[in-house]
Structures are given as C-alpha cells and as structure tokens.
Design a protein around this motif. Structure first.
Motif, mmCIF file in Angstrom:
data_model
loop_
_atom_site.group_PDB
_atom_site.id
_atom_site.type_symbol
_atom_site.label_atom_id
_atom_site.label_comp_id
_atom_site.label_asym_id
_atom_site.label_seq_id
_atom_site.Cartn_x
_atom_site.Cartn_y
_atom_site.Cartn_z
ATOM 1 N N THR A 288 9.257 75.587 22.404
ATOM 2 C CA THR A 288 9.591 76.644 21.445
ATOM 3 C C THR A 288 8.329 77.252 20.850
ATOM 4 O OG1 THR A 288 9.747 74.999 19.688
ATOM 5 C CG2 THR A 288 11.813 75.677 20.707
ATOM 6 N N GLY B 35 1.823 82.267 24.851
ATOM 7 C CA GLY B 35 0.609 83.072 24.689
ATOM 8 C C GLY B 35 0.593 83.882 23.402
ATOM 9 N N ILE C 107 -5.278 76.044 26.359
ATOM 10 C CA ILE C 107 -4.883 75.075 27.388
ATOM 11 C C ILE C 107 -3.392 74.781 27.304
ATOM 12 C CG2 ILE C 107 -5.362 72.789 28.375
ATOM 13 C CD1 ILE C 107 -7.984 72.733 26.904
ATOM 14 N N VAL D 32 7.236 70.884 18.757
ATOM 15 C CA VAL D 32 7.492 70.072 19.945
ATOM 16 C C VAL D 32 6.293 69.143 20.122
ATOM 17 C CG1 VAL D 32 8.948 71.783 21.102
ATOM 18 C CG2 VAL D 32 6.479 71.826 21.494
ATOM 19 N N PRO D 33 6.504 67.988 20.784
ATOM 20 C CA PRO D 33 5.416 67.000 20.843
ATOM 21 C C PRO D 33 4.270 67.379 21.771
ATOM 22 C CG PRO D 33 7.320 66.228 22.082
ATOM 23 C CD PRO D 33 7.744 67.488 21.401
HETATM 24 N N1 SAH Z 1 1.408 78.336 20.784
HETATM 25 C C1 SAH Z 1 2.598 78.581 21.608
HETATM 26 C C2 SAH Z 1 3.745 77.658 21.298
HETATM 27 C C3 SAH Z 1 3.420 76.270 21.629
HETATM 28 S S1 SAH Z 1 4.778 75.198 21.976
HETATM 29 C C4 SAH Z 1 3.031 80.006 21.525
HETATM 30 O O1 SAH Z 1 2.415 80.821 20.807
HETATM 31 O O2 SAH Z 1 4.001 80.349 22.203
HETATM 32 C C5 SAH Z 1 3.782 73.810 22.390
HETATM 33 C C6 SAH Z 1 3.172 73.904 23.762
HETATM 34 O O3 SAH Z 1 2.273 72.824 23.909
HETATM 35 C C7 SAH Z 1 4.192 73.786 24.888
HETATM 36 O O4 SAH Z 1 4.071 74.872 25.744
HETATM 37 C C8 SAH Z 1 3.805 72.479 25.584
HETATM 38 O O5 SAH Z 1 4.011 72.493 26.982
HETATM 39 C C9 SAH Z 1 2.324 72.397 25.253
HETATM 40 N N2 SAH Z 1 1.726 71.078 25.334
HETATM 41 C C10 SAH Z 1 2.235 69.877 24.978
HETATM 42 N N3 SAH Z 1 1.344 68.897 25.178
HETATM 43 C C11 SAH Z 1 0.232 69.477 25.689
HETATM 44 C C12 SAH Z 1 -1.037 68.998 26.113
HETATM 45 N N4 SAH Z 1 -1.361 67.691 26.059
HETATM 46 N N5 SAH Z 1 -1.946 69.874 26.586
HETATM 47 C C13 SAH Z 1 -1.657 71.200 26.662
HETATM 48 N N6 SAH Z 1 -0.468 71.720 26.277
HETATM 49 C C14 SAH Z 1 0.458 70.867 25.797
#
Ligand code: SAH
Length: 223
Positions: free
Chosen positions: A68, A98, A114, A213-214
């Motif tokens: 999310t 993004g 990343i 989300v984690p």
């Molecule tokens: N900043 C994003 C929302 C992030 S949701 C935006 O503007 O839309 C959290 C994201 O972190 C998810 O896409 C998830 O896949 C990613 N994520 C979770 N653990 C991660 C990790 N260890 N390294 C990189 N991305 C990770």
C-alpha cells in the motif's frame, strides 16, 4: 485564483489543490516547497484507485502485490521531517509505486530508491517516467535494508516500510549530520521516528504513530 475556480472540481489539479489545503495545510504542514511538490506530483498516476477522486482521498491505497501507499498526509509529514533540501542525496527504501520518490525529486533532491519486488520496481519506473521524474530518481531491485553502499553516503534516508529497528547498514551509509525518517515498531503498528547522526551516534525523536506494510529483509544467502 481565477484559474482554480474555473476548473472542474474533479480535475486532477483541482483535486490536488483540495488535498493540499484540506489534508496537509489544514493539519499544520505549511512549508512552501513541500506544498508545491505535492501540488505538482500526479498521485492518481501512481496509485490503484477506482477513480481520480479516490486517488486524492485522505487514506492509504493499494498499489498491487499486497502493498500500500500511505495517505497523502503521512507522505507529506515524512517528507517534512526529513528536512528536504535542493541538491541533497536521499535514499528511499521501499519504492512501491514511486510516488514518495517523485515527491522527493519534486523537492529538488537526488533520489536513490530500492524496491525488493521486481514488478513494483518496474511499475515505479513506468510511473516515474510518465510523470517526468525518472531523470532525478535511480531505481534498484534489491533488499533495501542493506542500503546502496556504492552510492552512499546519503544526506537523507527514508524507509517507507515498518521494521523493528533501523537496519545497521543504513546507519553506516548516513552522512554525518544526516537524517533518517522511518516507521519503527511491531508488525502493523509503528511510530515514525526522525533520527539524526551526531558525532557518529543516532539521536531519536518520535514524530507520529503509523501503520506501514512490513520491511522484509532477505535471509542470509538470498540474492
Ligand atoms: N513509498 C511507496 C510505498 C511503499 S510500500 C510509495 O510511494 O508508493 C512499502 C514498499 O516497501 C513495498 O513496495 C515493499 O515491497 C517494499 N519493501 C519491503 N521490504 C523491503 C526491502 N527489504 N527492501 C526494499 N523494499 C522493500
């Protein structure tokens, strides 16, 4: 503000104006560069919403793959406490759609982001290209908890997934005087903290409670 009144109320630019006034400025975030960035970035082109109106609503939204994007206020708050400044290098962990990366780029920063899910990274690349930010955002598919050592140190680091603590490689890759903003805590409920690197140590300050989300760290031997 004639141009605003003459626009249909459900046009994206009008909806962004309403979002910024009703959700962001009304809650006390008033920094002009921040508000300008939020007025600029077309959130509806980054999220999965049933309508353009829903894309600008006061809530989180799905972006696919069980992930999310935060509500606009949380994106704004995290950006504000990150102390954005033109020309700074910022690392984002969790590119997702993004959108947050685009907001940081719109604040004039050089963004490194990343994402661990390749399909989301690809989606983010398309979204950023369509919105015209790809020249200011570099993307990588990897476990962001290890940072991006080849490109560090970073002046700013923003983690957009919840973790029990800030992963040590990120602390190492933070420049002296740099700032990390991250939701830290248990599964499904965290506190957004601002960390500042002073004399090699992190000082921590609570900002607000949140639900992310984690952050999923890869196991040893993975990648
Ligand atoms: N900043 C994003 C929302 C992030 S949701 C935006 O503007 O839309 C959290 C994201 O972190 C998810 O896409 C998830 O896949 C990613 N994520 C979770 N653990 C991660 C990790 N260890 N390294 C990189 N991305 C990770």
């Amino acid at each position: 503000m004639r141009w605003f009144r003459n626009r249909a109320p459900d046009e994206p630019a009008s909806l962004r104006k309403q979002m910024v006034e009703g959700q962001i400025r009304a809650r006390g975030l008033t920094e002009k560069p921040l508000l300008r960035a939020l007025l600029e970035v077309p959130r509806h082109e980054f999220v999965r919403a049933r309508s353009v109106v829903e894309a600008y609503g006061d809530h989180a939204l799905p972006i696919g793959h069980g992930q999310t994007i935060s509500q606009p206020y949380i994106v704004a708050l995290m950006t504000k406490v990150l102390e954005p400044k033109r020309g700074l290098r910022v690392l984002e962990v969790g590119t997702g759609s993004g959108y947050q990366a685009a907001v940081l780029a719109a604040c004039g920063m050089e963004v490194y982001s990343i994402e661990r899910i390749p399909e989301l990274a690809e989606l983010a690349r398309e979204n950023l290209a369509a919105a015209g930010y790809l020249d200011r955002v570099r993307l990588r598919v990897a476990d962001g908890s290890k940072g991006w050592p080849e490109e560090g140190p970073f002046d700013r680091i923003i983690i957009t997934a919840g973790a029990p603590d800030v992963p040590p490689p990120l602390i190492e890759q933070l420049a002296p005087g740099g700032v990390i903003v991250a939701p830290v805590g248990g599964y499904g409920l965290q506190t957004i903290y601002r960390y500042r690197k002073v004399d090699g140590e992190l000082e921590r300050e609570a900002v607000e409670g949140a639900r992310f989300v984690p952050l999923i760290e890869s196991e040893v031997g993975e990648e």
